[in-house]
Structures are given as structure tokens and as C-alpha cells.
Scaffold this active site. Structure first.
Site, short mmCIF file in Angstrom:
data_model
loop_
_atom_site.label_atom_id
_atom_site.label_comp_id
_atom_site.label_asym_id
_atom_site.label_seq_id
_atom_site.Cartn_x
_atom_site.Cartn_y
_atom_site.Cartn_z
N TRP A 169 0.83 -1.21 0.00
CA TRP A 169 0.00 0.00 0.00
C TRP A 169 0.86 1.26 0.00
O TRP A 169 0.47 2.28 -0.58
CB TRP A 169 -0.99 -0.02 1.16
CG TRP A 169 -0.40 0.09 2.53
CD1 TRP A 169 0.00 -0.93 3.34
CD2 TRP A 169 -0.15 1.31 3.28
NE1 TRP A 169 0.50 -0.45 4.53
CE2 TRP A 169 0.41 0.92 4.52
CE3 TRP A 169 -0.34 2.65 3.02
CZ2 TRP A 169 0.78 1.85 5.49
CZ3 TRP A 169 0.02 3.59 3.98
CH2 TRP A 169 0.58 3.18 5.21
N GLU A 179 -4.57 6.46 -4.06
CA GLU A 179 -4.66 7.69 -3.26
C GLU A 179 -3.97 8.90 -3.88
O GLU A 179 -3.70 9.88 -3.19
CB GLU A 179 -4.11 7.45 -1.84
CG GLU A 179 -4.78 6.27 -1.13
CD GLU A 179 -4.40 6.18 0.35
OE1 GLU A 179 -4.48 7.21 1.05
OE2 GLU A 179 -4.05 5.08 0.80
N LYS A 201 -6.86 7.40 9.02
CA LYS A 201 -7.54 7.54 10.30
C LYS A 201 -8.29 8.88 10.37
O LYS A 201 -9.19 9.06 11.16
CB LYS A 201 -6.53 7.47 11.45
CG LYS A 201 -6.04 6.07 11.76
CD LYS A 201 -5.24 6.01 13.05
CE LYS A 201 -3.81 6.46 12.88
NZ LYS A 201 -3.01 5.59 11.99
N TYR A 263 8.36 4.21 17.26
CA TYR A 263 9.23 3.06 17.39
C TYR A 263 8.62 2.16 18.48
O TYR A 263 8.47 2.61 19.59
CB TYR A 263 10.67 3.43 17.76
CG TYR A 263 11.58 2.24 17.58
CD1 TYR A 263 11.94 1.82 16.31
CD2 TYR A 263 12.02 1.51 18.68
CE1 TYR A 263 12.74 0.70 16.12
CE2 TYR A 263 12.82 0.39 18.50
CZ TYR A 263 13.18 -0.01 17.22
OH TYR A 263 13.95 -1.12 17.03
N PRO A 265 7.42 1.06 14.62
CA PRO A 265 6.40 1.56 13.71
C PRO A 265 5.39 0.45 13.39
O PRO A 265 5.67 -0.72 13.66
CB PRO A 265 7.21 1.90 12.46
CG PRO A 265 8.34 0.93 12.48
CD PRO A 265 8.66 0.69 13.94
N TYR A 267 4.48 -0.12 10.28
CA TYR A 267 5.00 -0.66 9.02
C TYR A 267 6.43 -0.17 8.83
O TYR A 267 6.75 0.97 9.16
CB TYR A 267 4.11 -0.30 7.82
CG TYR A 267 3.63 1.14 7.78
CD1 TYR A 267 4.25 2.07 6.97
CD2 TYR A 267 2.57 1.57 8.57
CE1 TYR A 267 3.82 3.39 6.92
CE2 TYR A 267 2.13 2.89 8.55
CZ TYR A 267 2.76 3.79 7.72
OH TYR A 267 2.35 5.08 7.69
N HIS A 271 8.36 6.61 7.73
CA HIS A 271 7.28 7.58 7.62
C HIS A 271 7.24 8.44 8.87
O HIS A 271 7.68 8.02 9.93
CB HIS A 271 5.93 6.87 7.40
CG HIS A 271 5.55 5.93 8.49
ND1 HIS A 271 6.10 4.67 8.62
CD2 HIS A 271 4.68 6.06 9.52
CE1 HIS A 271 5.58 4.06 9.68
NE2 HIS A 271 4.71 4.89 10.25
N HIS A 273 4.77 11.08 11.26
CA HIS A 273 3.39 11.46 11.59
C HIS A 273 3.31 12.96 11.86
O HIS A 273 4.14 13.50 12.57
CB HIS A 273 2.92 10.71 12.85
CG HIS A 273 3.03 9.22 12.72
ND1 HIS A 273 1.94 8.41 12.50
CD2 HIS A 273 4.10 8.39 12.76
CE1 HIS A 273 2.34 7.15 12.42
NE2 HIS A 273 3.65 7.11 12.58
C1 DD3 Z 1 -2.91 -0.12 7.93
C2 DD3 Z 1 -1.09 1.26 8.88
C3 DD3 Z 1 -1.87 0.90 7.62
C4 DD3 Z 1 -4.80 -2.05 8.54
C5 DD3 Z 1 -5.11 -0.74 8.65
C6 DD3 Z 1 -4.16 0.23 8.36
N1 DD3 Z 1 -3.09 5.98 5.47
C7 DD3 Z 1 -2.81 2.26 5.80
C8 DD3 Z 1 -3.36 1.36 3.64
C9 DD3 Z 1 -3.53 2.62 3.11
C10 DD3 Z 1 -3.01 3.59 5.30
C11 DD3 Z 1 -2.89 4.79 6.05
C12 DD3 Z 1 -2.60 -1.46 7.82
C13 DD3 Z 1 -2.99 1.18 4.95
CL1 DD3 Z 1 -6.69 -0.28 9.16
C14 DD3 Z 1 -3.55 -2.42 8.12
O1 DD3 Z 1 -2.45 2.11 7.13
C15 DD3 Z 1 -3.37 3.75 3.93
N2 DD3 Z 1 -3.55 4.99 3.41
N3 DD3 Z 1 -2.58 4.79 7.36
C16 DD3 Z 1 -3.42 6.06 4.18
N4 DD3 Z 1 -3.61 7.27 3.65
#
Ligand code: DD3
Length: 331
Positions: A169, A179, A201, A263, A265, A267, A271, A273
Site C-alpha cells: 500500500w 490515493e 484515520k 518506534y 512503527p 509498518y 514515515h 506522523h
Molecule cells: C494499515 C497502517 C496501515 C490495517 C489498517 C491500516 N493511510 C494504511 C493502507 C492505506 C493507510 C494509512 C494497515 C494502509 Cl486499518 C492495516 O495504514 C493507507 N492509506 N494509514 C493512508 N492514507
């Protein structure tokens, strides 16, 4: 995400959303009420959702995380009520139905049925969801872990490598495969460049809970632990241009922003915040957040700072990394 129809209707209702000067994309333009209604019926991908378990819920945060099946695939659905915005009050007062609950002296309580466009629940769907997604949202106890540089190398790093939690993603965002219309700012430079966009979020309806992420273009920085002074130009670039872009787009000054790294993170692709200082985002506490300003200074005084320090962070009971720390007697 399946919220485009809903968003469109909001956009129609508030063509001049003054609380937030968000540049509207073509996809978000309203194109006729009938179409919006039809779309929301036929595209209700949650129609056949079978709930198997409530993973967690919070009366305070007004959200619920649900595990279930969507067309025989595992799925996690997150439902969340969003803040009430001042610019919706006129519509709310004039367009609602009120049901009296009780009256006593000068006091009375009601159940208010808001007009359609103000009666939305922010919804996030993860499908197909892995075991890890399910665990991630399961309410769990946390434990503080102490990680020396040696622990990082012998426990954490091998665990991260073997996990290979997909960051597809993230690549989709960097390559504009997803996006692209949500990008607030981008710097295309392969070394110091990044993409700034709203974290999902945040529903972007009010700046009170502003939440953006800056994703580095550089693909080999997993986390804070990989950072060295050679990355200062990247970090400084994200810090400076990120703040400027947020001021430009949202009119929120740097003095109102909390800019930090996690930390561990969630993922392992670098990145940063950017959250509203007056909003206590999940994970902004001292046990997980590292202010970017501090990170920059630490690296300026010692290039090897994050390769020498013991770092502390919370891990949840079900986290595989916690088991690794336990196995090696570190907990
Ligand atoms: C994530 C951390 C990751 C489940 C969930 C969230 N912002 C994202 C995909 C697209 C995004 C994010 C992983 C995943 Cl609910 C598993 O977050 C994302 N796009 N935090 C945006 N803009």
C-alpha cells in the site's frame, strides 16, 4: 475504500467547507443526488458481512473493531463516529427529527435523528484480512520492552525480516497507483523526497484531529534504528516542507503540530506522523513517539545515536515480537 459515495454527498451539502480549505478532486465532485443514492445501495460491500467477533470497542472513542467474513474472505471492519462540526450545526438544528426522552424542570433530553448527510459513520474495511490484522485490533495488554542495539540485531531485525508484513500500500502511494488524488504535497527527489497525505484515520472534515503522514521515497529505511546522519537532509526536508505544506493547505501553523516517528512503527518503511497538537492521537505517548525535532538533533550530535541507544517501546500480548523477547529471557 467504499466511502466515495458518502463523501460526495457531504461535498454537495457543503460546497464551501470553510472549516477546512481542502482542494477538491474531480472524483469528489457531486454528480446528482439520484446517482449518489443508487450507488450507495448497489455498492454496499458490507451487505453480506458476517460478524464473528468484536475485537475491541471504546465508548469514549466511539468506535468498534469487528472481525468477520465478507464473501467468504476474512475481514476487519472499523466503525467510528466522527466529531460534530460547527459548520454543520445550522443543518443539524433545522433538518433533524427530535424524539423526547425525558423532561424535568428546565432539563430535557432527546434522541436526535440527523439529516442523511450528517448521519455518517466513518468506515474502514480490511479485506482480505490476515491473522495479523485481526490480532492488531484485538484488545490486548501491553508490556514495555527494553531493546539494546544488540537486542535489535539479534531479536528485532531478524523478526522484521522474517515477518515481511506487506507495505504494498505504501508503494502504491509512492507510485500513484492509489490515493494519488489525496496527496497534499510531494517532493520527487529519490533521496530526500517524500509524499505527504492524510492518514486514513483522519476523515479530513475538521482540522481538530488533523493527521497526515509523510512517506519517504527512499525504500531502504525500515525504522528509527536505520537512521544515521546521512539521512539528515531527508529528515530536515520532511520536517520543513511538511510543515509548510500543512500551513498552506490547512492553515495549521508548525506551533500546532506534533511531528514524530513511531518506534516500533506499524509498518517498516520510513514515515513521519503530523498530528494536531490538541489531538491526542493513538501512539503519540512517550513510550512510542519520537519527536522528529529530537531525532534530527540526536543524529546531529551523534551519527550513530540510534545504533547505540537502548530504546523502549510497548508491545502487545499477542505480538510475535514479544514472544521473541520472552524466549531470549529479556522479559
Ligand atoms: C494499515 C497502517 C496501515 C490495517 C489498517 C491500516 N493511510 C494504511 C493502507 C492505506 C493507510 C494509512 C494497515 C494502509 Cl486499518 C492495516 O495504514 C493507507 N492509506 N494509514 C493512508 N492514507
Amino acid at each position: 475504500m467504499a466511502d466515495s459515495a458518502a463523501k460526495r454527498e457531504i461535498d454537495r451539502a457543503e460546497p464551501e467547507n470553510i472549516s477546512l480549505r481542502v482542494k477538491r478532486s474531480k472524483a469528489n465532485d457531486y454528480n446528482g443526488r439520484g446517482e449518489v443514492e443508487r450507488e450507495s445501495e448497489s455498492e454496499n460491500i458490507l451487505y453480506g458481512f458476517k460478524t464473528s467477533k468484536v475485537l475491541s470497542d471504546s465508548a469514549r472513542e466511539k468506535n468498534i473493531f469487528v472481525h468477520g467474513q465478507l464473501a467468504d474472505k476474512e475481514a476487519v471492519v472499523i466503525l467510528e463516529k466522527t466529531p460534530i462540526r460547527e459548520d454543520t450545526l445550522a443543518d443539524l438544528f433545522s433538518g433533524s427529527r427530535l424524539k423526547l426522552e425525558m423532561r424535568n424542570d428546565i432539563y430535557s433530553t432527546y434522541r436526535l435523528q440527523a439529516p442523511h448527510h450528517l448521519n455518517e459513520i466513518k468506515t474502514t474495511v480490511v479485506c482480505p484480512a490476515t491473522e495479523k490484522h485481526v490480532k492488531k485490533y484485538q484488545r490486548q495488554e501491553s508490556f514495555l520492552v527494553e531493546e539494546t542495539w544488540e537486542d535489535y540485531q539479534s531479536i528485532t531485525l531478524p523478526f522484521i525480516k522474517q515477518q515481511s508484513f506487506s507495505v504494498q500500500w505504501v508503494y502504491n502511494i509512492l507510485e500513484k497507483k492509489a490515493e494519488a488524488d489525496r496527496i497534499v504535497y510531494e517532493d520527487p527527489d529519490p533521496k530526500v523526497g517524500f509524499v505527504l497525505l492524510p492518514d486514513f484515520k483522519w476523515d479530513q472534515k475538521q482540522v481538530d484531529d488533523l493527521y497526515l503522514i509523510a512517506i519517504a521515497r527512499h525504500r531502504d529505511i525500515r525504522s528509527l534504528r536505520d537512521l544515521k546522519s546521512e539521512h539528515l537532509p531527508l529528515l530536515q526536508n520532511i520536517f520543513k516542507k511538511g510543515k509548510e505544506a500543512i500551513m498552506q493547505r490547512y492553515n495549521v501553523p508548525a506551533s500546532k503540530l506534533r511531528v514524530y516517528l513511531h518506534y516500533q512503527p506499524s509498518y517498516y518503511h520510513l514515515h513521519v506522523h503530523f498530528t494536531n497538537l490538541s489531538y491526542e492521537a493513538l501512539g503519540c505517548g512517550v513510550e512510542r513517539a519520537h519527536l522528529l525535532a529530537d531525532v534530527i538533533q540526536n543524529l546531529q550530535s551523534d551519527s550513530q545515536y540510534y545504533k547505540t541507544r537502548t530504546l523502549y517501546f510497548p508491545l502487545r500480548a499477542e505480538d510475535g515480537l514479544l514472544s521473541k523477547f520472552k524466549e531470549t529471557g529479556r522479559l
